[in-house]
Write a protein that holds these residues in place. Structure first.
Motif, short mmCIF file in Angstrom:
data_model
loop_
_atom_site.label_atom_id
_atom_site.label_comp_id
_atom_site.label_asym_id
_atom_site.label_seq_id
_atom_site.Cartn_x
_atom_site.Cartn_y
_atom_site.Cartn_z
N MET A 10 -14.35 10.63 -15.26
CA MET A 10 -13.51 10.17 -14.15
C MET A 10 -14.36 9.98 -12.89
O MET A 10 -14.34 8.91 -12.26
CB MET A 10 -12.41 11.20 -13.89
CG MET A 10 -11.42 10.78 -12.84
SD MET A 10 -10.33 12.14 -12.40
CE MET A 10 -9.29 12.22 -13.81
N TRP A 41 4.71 5.96 -18.64
CA TRP A 41 3.75 6.59 -19.54
C TRP A 41 4.38 7.06 -20.84
O TRP A 41 3.77 7.75 -21.63
CB TRP A 41 3.08 7.78 -18.83
CG TRP A 41 2.11 7.37 -17.77
CD1 TRP A 41 1.50 6.16 -17.66
CD2 TRP A 41 1.66 8.16 -16.66
NE1 TRP A 41 0.70 6.15 -16.54
CE2 TRP A 41 0.77 7.36 -15.92
CE3 TRP A 41 1.92 9.45 -16.23
CZ2 TRP A 41 0.13 7.80 -14.76
CZ3 TRP A 41 1.29 9.93 -15.09
CH2 TRP A 41 0.41 9.10 -14.36
N GLN A 68 0.87 -1.19 0.00
CA GLN A 68 0.00 0.00 0.00
C GLN A 68 0.90 1.23 0.00
O GLN A 68 2.05 1.16 0.42
CB GLN A 68 -0.84 0.05 1.29
CG GLN A 68 -1.57 -1.23 1.61
CD GLN A 68 -3.07 -1.09 1.41
OE1 GLN A 68 -3.57 0.01 1.22
NE2 GLN A 68 -3.77 -2.20 1.43
N ARG A 93 -7.31 1.87 -7.77
CA ARG A 93 -6.81 2.13 -6.42
C ARG A 93 -7.38 3.44 -5.88
O ARG A 93 -7.90 3.48 -4.77
CB ARG A 93 -5.28 2.20 -6.44
CG ARG A 93 -4.67 2.39 -5.08
CD ARG A 93 -4.83 1.19 -4.20
NE ARG A 93 -4.96 1.59 -2.81
CZ ARG A 93 -5.30 0.74 -1.85
NH1 ARG A 93 -5.57 -0.49 -2.15
NH2 ARG A 93 -5.39 1.15 -0.61
N MET A 112 -4.39 2.34 -11.29
CA MET A 112 -4.39 3.52 -10.41
C MET A 112 -5.78 4.15 -10.31
O MET A 112 -6.16 4.69 -9.28
CB MET A 112 -3.35 4.52 -10.87
CG MET A 112 -1.94 3.95 -10.69
SD MET A 112 -0.72 5.21 -10.47
CE MET A 112 -0.30 5.54 -12.14
#
Ligand SMILES: CC(C)c1onc(-c2c(Cl)cccc2Cl)c1COc1ccc2cc(-c3cccc(C(=O)O)c3)sc2c1
Length: 232
Positions: free
Chosen positions: A125, A229, A24, A91, A88
């Motif tokens: 989003m 990326w 985490q 998460r 991500m």
């Protein structure tokens, strides 16, 4: 018919769930979200730090997925690069839906809304965040869904897709059984989770646009994010 989780599926679940819980974002990094600078610049820097820390956590989690390290090395990189943004989103979505004890979810939303992301990307989003929140996934489902996302065979540049399918299939079968056992009153729950994975793929495109607009405003990323990326 009676759904049974086999011994080896129980073992697989334990490995994935333990890896997910073990890896985490360090609390001192997550706590930075609560500090009081709220300029767009400050928010962008904080989110960059969170994303960088999250990628490190993601790599460690991925290394614990049974069979991942025996995949072709270039394919391991292609899977991580191809799934990082989706993992991500998953998460950060948990942060929103699990009502972080010390109010991380409000500050995270504020910081994302004020970090130079244009309005057109906010809607999809935050719709995604809402659609994940209403599912009230248990930890094991979150862990499996993240592993399944990472083990998506048709990412760009993956050479041996069959090898990735062979790792992803047992995860999908286990998740299907888990959904039936955890949500007996929602027979469509497993299908819902897979629908989220499709929604995640569309967010990749929005995210690529977000990166472009940040870069046009001369925003800098960390070396790790540039590598994962393919920017700069
Ligand atoms: C480079 C940066 C500006 C960026 O570019 N695109 C995105 C992005 C954005 Cl906006 C939205 C979705 C996906 C991406 Cl990839 C980001 C920020 O990405 C992240 C990535 C992971 C996490 C985990 C967090 C978090 C908080 C508290 C607790 C925990 C916890 O795990 O306990 C995790 S915040 C956070 C921010």
């Amino acid at each position: 018919e009676k759904v049974e989780i086999t011994k080896e599926q129980q073992a697989l679940m334990k490995v994935i769930a333990d890896a997910y819980n073990r890896h985490q974002i360090p609390q001192d990094v997550a706590k930075k979200l609560l500090q009081d600078q709220y300029s767009a610049e400050e928010n962008f820097l904080l989110l960059t730090e969170m994303a960088t820390s999250q990628v490190q956590v993601l790599v460690e989690f991925t290394k614990n997925i049974p069979g991942f390290l025996s995949l072709n090395h270039e394919d391991q990189i292609a899977l991580l690069k191809g799934s990082a943004v989706e993992a991500m989103f998953l998460r950060s979505a948990q942060v929103f839906s699990k009502k972080m004890p010390n109010g991380h979810n409000e500050v995270l939303e504020d910081r994302i809304r004020r970090s130079g992301i244009s309005e057109e990307f906010m809607t999809p989003m935050f719709n995604f965040y809402k659609s994940i929140g209403v599912l009230h996934m248990v930890q094991e489902e979150q862990a499996l869904l993240t592993a399944i996302t990472i083990l998506t065979p048709d990412r760009p540049y993956v050479k041996d897709q069959q090898a990735v399918e062979r790792l992803q299939e047992p995860m999908l079968d286990l998740l299907r059984k888990l959904c039936v056992l955890q949500h007996p009153q929602k027979p469509q729950y497993f299908a819902c989770l897979l629908g989220r994975l499709t929604e995640l793929r569309t967010l990749n495109y929005y995210h690529a646009e977000m990166l472009t607009s940040w870069r046009m405003n001369d925003h800098k990323f960390t070396p790790l994010l540039c590598e994962i990326w393919d920017v700069e």
